[in-house]
Write an enzyme that holds these catalytic residues in place. Structure first.
Site, PDB file in Angstrom:
ATOM      1  N   HIS A 231       9.428-109.615  73.862  1.00 51.99           N
ATOM      2  CA  HIS A 231       9.930-110.387  75.052  1.00 51.99           C
ATOM      3  C   HIS A 231      12.061-109.699  74.821  1.00 51.99           C
ATOM      4  O   HIS A 231      11.896-109.593  73.978  1.00 51.99           O
ATOM      5  CB  HIS A 231       9.709-112.181  74.286  1.00 51.99           C
ATOM      6  CG  HIS A 231       8.450-112.719  74.450  1.00 51.99           C
ATOM      7  ND1 HIS A 231       7.667-112.094  75.025  1.00 51.99           N
ATOM      8  CD2 HIS A 231       8.399-113.716  73.654  1.00 51.99           C
ATOM      9  CE1 HIS A 231       6.102-112.850  74.300  1.00 51.99           C
ATOM     10  NE2 HIS A 231       7.133-113.830  73.818  1.00 51.99           N
TER      11      HIS A 231
ATOM     12  N   CYS B 230       8.958-117.812  69.199  1.00 50.79           N
ATOM     13  CA  CYS B 230       9.192-117.154  69.330  1.00 50.79           C
ATOM     14  C   CYS B 230      10.298-116.229  70.343  1.00 50.79           C
ATOM     15  O   CYS B 230      11.277-115.494  69.818  1.00 50.79           O
ATOM     16  CB  CYS B 230       7.804-115.043  69.924  1.00 50.79           C
ATOM     17  SG  CYS B 230       7.508-115.910  71.806  1.00 50.79           S
TER      18      CYS B 230
HETATM   19  N1  LIG Z   1       1.524-113.814  69.844  1.00 53.33           N
HETATM   20  C1  LIG Z   1       2.907-114.340  69.968  1.00 53.33           C
HETATM   21  O1  LIG Z   1       3.779-113.884  69.979  1.00 53.33           O
HETATM   22  C2  LIG Z   1       2.417-115.862  69.003  1.00 53.33           C
HETATM   23  C3  LIG Z   1       4.650-115.900  67.988  1.00 53.33           C
HETATM   24  C4  LIG Z   1       4.772-117.046  67.931  1.00 53.33           C
HETATM   25  C5  LIG Z   1       3.973-118.091  67.119  1.00 53.33           C
HETATM   26  N2  LIG Z   1       2.419-117.841  67.522  1.00 53.33           N
HETATM   27  C6  LIG Z   1       1.220-118.488  67.440  1.00 53.33           C
HETATM   28  O2  LIG Z   1       0.468-117.985  66.594  1.00 53.33           O
HETATM   29  C7  LIG Z   1      -0.813-118.934  66.596  1.00 53.33           C
HETATM   30  C8  LIG Z   1      -1.509-117.419  66.240  1.00 53.33           C
HETATM   31  O3  LIG Z   1      -1.727-116.744  67.549  1.00 53.33           O
HETATM   32  P1  LIG Z   1      -2.073-115.384  67.585  1.00 53.33           P
HETATM   33  O4  LIG Z   1      -1.407-114.623  69.150  1.00 53.33           O
HETATM   34  O5  LIG Z   1      -1.945-114.762  66.159  1.00 53.33           O
HETATM   35  O6  LIG Z   1      -3.037-115.822  68.524  1.00 53.33           O
HETATM   36  P2  LIG Z   1      -4.706-114.235  67.904  1.00 53.33           P
HETATM   37  O7  LIG Z   1      -4.474-113.225  68.490  1.00 53.33           O
HETATM   38  O8  LIG Z   1      -6.012-115.496  69.809  1.00 53.33           O
HETATM   39  O9  LIG Z   1      -5.755-115.198  67.205  1.00 53.33           O
HETATM   40  C9  LIG Z   1      -6.316-116.608  67.029  1.00 53.33           C
HETATM   41  C10 LIG Z   1      -6.920-116.355  65.884  1.00 53.33           C
HETATM   42  O10 LIG Z   1      -7.394-117.960  65.277  1.00 53.33           O
HETATM   43  C11 LIG Z   1      -8.747-117.438  64.992  1.00 53.33           C
HETATM   44  N3  LIG Z   1      -9.046-118.513  65.397  1.00 53.33           N
HETATM   45  C12 LIG Z   1      -9.197-119.179  66.879  1.00 53.33           C
HETATM   46  N4  LIG Z   1     -10.303-120.556  66.817  1.00 53.33           N
HETATM   47  C13 LIG Z   1     -10.358-120.157  65.541  1.00 53.33           C
HETATM   48  C14 LIG Z   1     -11.175-122.022  65.556  1.00 53.33           C
HETATM   49  N5  LIG Z   1     -11.683-122.809  65.928  1.00 53.33           N
HETATM   50  N6  LIG Z   1     -11.117-122.001  63.834  1.00 53.33           N
HETATM   51  C15 LIG Z   1     -10.648-120.849  63.174  1.00 53.33           C
HETATM   52  N7  LIG Z   1     -10.320-119.465  63.055  1.00 53.33           N
HETATM   53  C16 LIG Z   1      -9.942-119.814  64.711  1.00 53.33           C
HETATM   54  C17 LIG Z   1      -9.234-116.317  65.316  1.00 53.33           C
HETATM   55  O11 LIG Z   1     -10.388-115.636  65.365  1.00 53.33           O
HETATM   56  P3  LIG Z   1     -11.545-114.951  65.340  1.00 53.33           P
HETATM   57  O12 LIG Z   1     -11.425-113.647  65.600  1.00 53.33           O
HETATM   58  O13 LIG Z   1     -12.247-115.108  64.619  1.00 53.33           O
HETATM   59  O14 LIG Z   1     -11.610-115.668  66.897  1.00 53.33           O
HETATM   60  C18 LIG Z   1      -7.806-115.291  65.499  1.00 53.33           C
HETATM   61  O15 LIG Z   1      -7.888-114.854  64.021  1.00 53.33           O
HETATM   62  C19 LIG Z   1      -0.663-119.720  67.409  1.00 53.33           C
HETATM   63  O16 LIG Z   1      -0.527-120.838  67.395  1.00 53.33           O
HETATM   64  C20 LIG Z   1       0.111-118.680  68.378  1.00 53.33           C
HETATM   65  O17 LIG Z   1       0.968-120.229  68.965  1.00 53.33           O
HETATM   66  C21 LIG Z   1       1.880-116.663  68.773  1.00 53.33           C
END
Ligand SMILES: NC(=O)c1ccc[n+]([C@@H]2O[C@H](COP(=O)([O-])OP(=O)(O)OC[C@H]3O[C@@H](n4cnc5c(N)ncnc54)[C@H](OP(=O)(O)O)[C@@H]3O)[C@@H](O)[C@H]2O)c1
Length: 337
Positions: free
Chosen positions: A241, A128
């Site tokens: 950010h 990001c």
């Molecule tokens: N946040 C950012 O700004 C951002 C930016 C760029 C990239 N990313 C990347 O995008 C990805 C997701 O990030 P996020 O920020 O959206 O995370 P998040 O808010 O913590 O959401 C995680 C998601 O993954 C699911 N999950 C967690 N453990 C799992 C498992 N073992 N099996 C299946 N599903 C599972 C969760 O489901 P439940 O609700 O059921 O737990 C939820 O839907 C990551 O790889 C992160 O590095 C994030």
């Protein structure tokens, strides 16, 4: 354009939630949208612009039933499941860092290098912080050449997902109520603090988040020689950010020229009117597609070959969901039209 069977893996997370909204806002050609998350969410109903959808268990996803999948869970999950998806004929747009540094996998910001997507079955979405900086930086690289780039970031808690935002909110309440302030997601308590530590420390004493900016900018611009370093800092904001960017250019650069170029660049909104206190801020960049750029000034260290500016972008949008959908739009056109 052919309507696609689309899946969002990690649909209940911060990126997943925005993916649903962006797909609807941009009128992505969808025949059927399916949502997947962990077993904890299985069976829950989610209201979406596509109607009510029941969350399925990501581990049971049958990729033969999808044309395109957005992965938004974790790097480990992406690594374990990407091959299963592509073998079933499903194209993967991956939000994690699992494949970003693999030579044969394109790492894409469509405004910059959409041409590298071709017929790839896995396309990596950049970090990001990198994506937000790259939009204005690429214009400077193209028009003036980049000799040195130094980035300092101020990153929102949502960069660590839903859990990061919840920790800021709950622990700020605890702090104000005089209760014990705890930290689980972050290395230290985040309320009324900042933490110069995002992701793991590397052998060179930079963090992985900082090195991602170096590695990914070079890959996206297709130029391994770009000298770029970063200091990444977590701050107690919810979303968007901010980054201070200092550049030394190959050729002389002026504020007026750059402002004009930024004003004409898709994906940038210039917020630069210091007389009226107009500059980029998380407050104004949150939930916006465009990256705000302002405080544009000649850098007093590098003189006529130097520039300094401030950017602020919604990292869940341009740094994740929006960029991912823009990639999917290219895939839909290349592969399914
Ligand atoms: N946040 C950012 O700004 C951002 C930016 C760029 C990239 N990313 C990347 O995008 C990805 C997701 O990030 P996020 O920020 O959206 O995370 P998040 O808010 O913590 O959401 C995680 C998601 O993954 C699911 N999950 C967690 N453990 C799992 C498992 N073992 N099996 C299946 N599903 C599972 C969760 O489901 P439940 O609700 O059921 O737990 C939820 O839907 C990551 O790889 C992160 O590095 C994030």
């Amino acid at each position: 354009m052919k309507k696609l069977r689309v899946g969002i893996l990690g649909a209940t997370g911060s990126v997943g939630h925005e993916l649903i909204q962006v797909l609807a806002q941009r009128d992505f050609p969808i025949e059927k949208l399916r949502l997947y998350a962990s077993i904890r969410s299985e069976g829950k109903k989610q209201e979406t612009p596509f109607g009510e959808i029941t969350i399925e268990n990501a581990d049971n996803c049958d990729f033969k039933e999808l044309d395109l999948a957005f992965f938004a869970i974790s790097g480990g999950w992406s690594k374990e499941n990407a091959e299963k998806a592509t073998k079933a004929g499903c194209v993967v747009v991956d939000n994690s860092s699992a494949f970003r540094y693999e030579k044969e996998i394109p790492l894409v910001i469509p405004e910059i290098n959409a041409d590298v997507i071709k017929d790839s079955m896995i396309i990596a979405n950049p970090n990001c912080t990198t994506a937000i900086a790259a939009i204005p930086l690429y214009q400077i690289y193209k028009n003036f050449g980049l000799k040195k780039v130094i980035v300092s970031t101020y990153q929102a808690t949502s960069g660590a997902g839903n859990g990061g935002m919840a920790e800021l909110e709950e622990q700020t309440k605890n702090y104000l109520d005089g209760k014990r302030v705890e930290n689980d997601i972050f290395a230290y308590p985040i309320p009324f603090n900042l933490i110069p530590h995002i992701d793991d420390f590397q052998e060179n004493a930079y963090t992985k988040e900082e090195m991602k900016v170096t590695w990914e900018t070079r890959k996206i611009f297709g130029d391994e020689s770009i000298p770029i370093s970063c200091t990444a800092v977590r701050i107690p904001t919810m979303r968007a950010h901010s980054e201070s960017i200092v550049v030394e250019t190959e050729n002389p650069v002026s504020v007026d020229e750059v402002k004009k170029i930024f004003e004409e660049t898709k994906g940038i909104v210039v917020k630069d009117d210091i007389e009226n206190n107009v500059y980029p801020m998380p407050l104004t960049a949150t939930e916006k597609y465009d990256v705000e750029v302002g405080r544009i000034r000649q850098n007093i260290v590098f003189g006529k070959n130097g520039l300094e500016f401030f950017v602020c972008g919604d990292q869940i949008l341009k740094g994740a969901a929006l960029n991912a959908v823009q990639i999917a739009e290219v895939v839909a056109k290349n592969r399914f039209s």
